[in-house]
Motif scaffolding. Structure first.
Motif, mmCIF file in Angstrom:
data_model
loop_
_atom_site.group_PDB
_atom_site.id
_atom_site.type_symbol
_atom_site.label_atom_id
_atom_site.label_comp_id
_atom_site.label_asym_id
_atom_site.label_seq_id
_atom_site.Cartn_x
_atom_site.Cartn_y
_atom_site.Cartn_z
ATOM 1 N N GLU A 3 -0.584 -2.399 -6.356
ATOM 2 C CA GLU A 3 -1.543 -1.880 -5.383
ATOM 3 C C GLU A 3 -1.345 -2.552 -4.029
ATOM 4 O O GLU A 3 -0.863 -3.667 -3.942
ATOM 5 C CB GLU A 3 -2.973 -2.150 -5.873
ATOM 6 N N ILE A 4 -1.781 -1.864 -3.012
ATOM 7 C CA ILE A 4 -1.749 -2.404 -1.643
ATOM 8 C C ILE A 4 -2.729 -3.564 -1.556
ATOM 9 O O ILE A 4 -3.813 -3.484 -2.101
ATOM 10 C CB ILE A 4 -2.162 -1.300 -0.659
ATOM 11 N N THR A 5 -2.339 -4.588 -0.879
ATOM 12 C CA THR A 5 -3.236 -5.718 -0.694
ATOM 13 C C THR A 5 -4.070 -5.511 0.561
ATOM 14 O O THR A 5 -3.724 -4.721 1.428
ATOM 15 C CB THR A 5 -2.435 -7.032 -0.562
ATOM 16 N N ASP A 6 -5.159 -6.241 0.650
ATOM 17 C CA ASP A 6 -6.076 -6.100 1.783
ATOM 18 C C ASP A 6 -5.457 -6.525 3.106
ATOM 19 O O ASP A 6 -5.985 -6.198 4.158
ATOM 20 C CB ASP A 6 -7.347 -6.915 1.545
ATOM 21 N N ARG A 53 2.120 -6.295 7.640
ATOM 22 C CA ARG A 53 1.566 -7.359 6.798
ATOM 23 C C ARG A 53 2.061 -8.669 7.388
ATOM 24 O O ARG A 53 3.264 -8.878 7.498
ATOM 25 C CB ARG A 53 2.019 -7.238 5.353
ATOM 26 N N GLU A 54 1.124 -9.510 7.791
ATOM 27 C CA GLU A 54 1.441 -10.802 8.398
ATOM 28 C C GLU A 54 2.453 -10.655 9.526
ATOM 29 O O GLU A 54 3.394 -11.431 9.650
ATOM 30 C CB GLU A 54 1.944 -11.773 7.330
ATOM 31 N N GLY A 55 2.276 -9.615 10.344
ATOM 32 C CA GLY A 55 3.144 -9.403 11.494
ATOM 33 C C GLY A 55 4.445 -8.683 11.199
ATOM 34 O O GLY A 55 5.158 -8.299 12.113
ATOM 35 N N TRP A 81 9.329 -3.504 0.610
ATOM 36 C CA TRP A 81 7.928 -3.138 0.430
ATOM 37 C C TRP A 81 7.737 -1.850 -0.354
ATOM 38 O O TRP A 81 6.602 -1.413 -0.560
ATOM 39 C CB TRP A 81 7.248 -3.015 1.795
ATOM 40 N N GLN A 82 8.819 -1.237 -0.781
ATOM 41 C CA GLN A 82 8.693 0.017 -1.513
ATOM 42 C C GLN A 82 8.082 -0.208 -2.897
ATOM 43 O O GLN A 82 8.128 -1.292 -3.444
ATOM 44 C CB GLN A 82 10.069 0.695 -1.631
#
Length: 152
Positions: A3-6, A53-55, A81-82
């Protein structure tokens, strides 16, 4: 699929992002868009978004909107990231915005052989509405583009 993280965010693409967006594009596409293509989309007012994500740019999408129609022109997620739900999440955001803006339809085209993308689009409610024969180049010829539509 994880799942995608916040800590993944979707924001408007800027010209400062283009070098990193181009790296993602080149890693994901057999016939990638050029820097000129991306600059043209930005200057033309297309809806250009990056998922970060984090820049780090994890993915991007480019849509055009004319009257009550939206057209997904390009979407890609960096290989690292896939399979984490980022493309689905970006598309869900685009669909929600289109609905909020009273759009009636969203269009896209996809390589006939891109089964993963086609499955995702179908899961989101897109339906095949046509084909463009021999539209995309491949390493050994051409393949069809499958046209898909989502009624909003």
């Amino acid at each position: 699929m994880a799942e995608i993280t916040d800590d993944v965010r979707l924001r408007t693409m800027t010209s400062a992002d283009l070098d990193r967006v181009l790296v993602v594009e080149q890693a994901c596409q057999l016939t990638p868009w050029s820097m000129t293509n991306f600059r043209s989309c930005l200057s033309s007012g297309y809806r250009c978004k990056v998922a970060t994500r984090e820049g780090e740019i994890a993915g991007f999408m480019v849509l055009s909107a004319v009257l009550d129609e939206a057209h997904l022109l390009n979407i890609a997620v960096a290989p690292a990231w896939q399979r984490r739900g980022i493309a689905r999440w970006m598309l869900e955001q685009a669909i929600a915005r289109a609905v909020d803006e009273d759009m009636s339809v969203m269009y896209l085209e996809v390589r006939a052989g891109n089964q993963g993308a086609r499955k995702l689009y179908e899961q989101l409610g897109f339906e095949v509405c046509g084909r463009r024969p021999n539209y995309y180049r491949t390493t050994d010829g051409h393949e069809d583009a499958v046209l898909m539509t989502l009624m909003l």
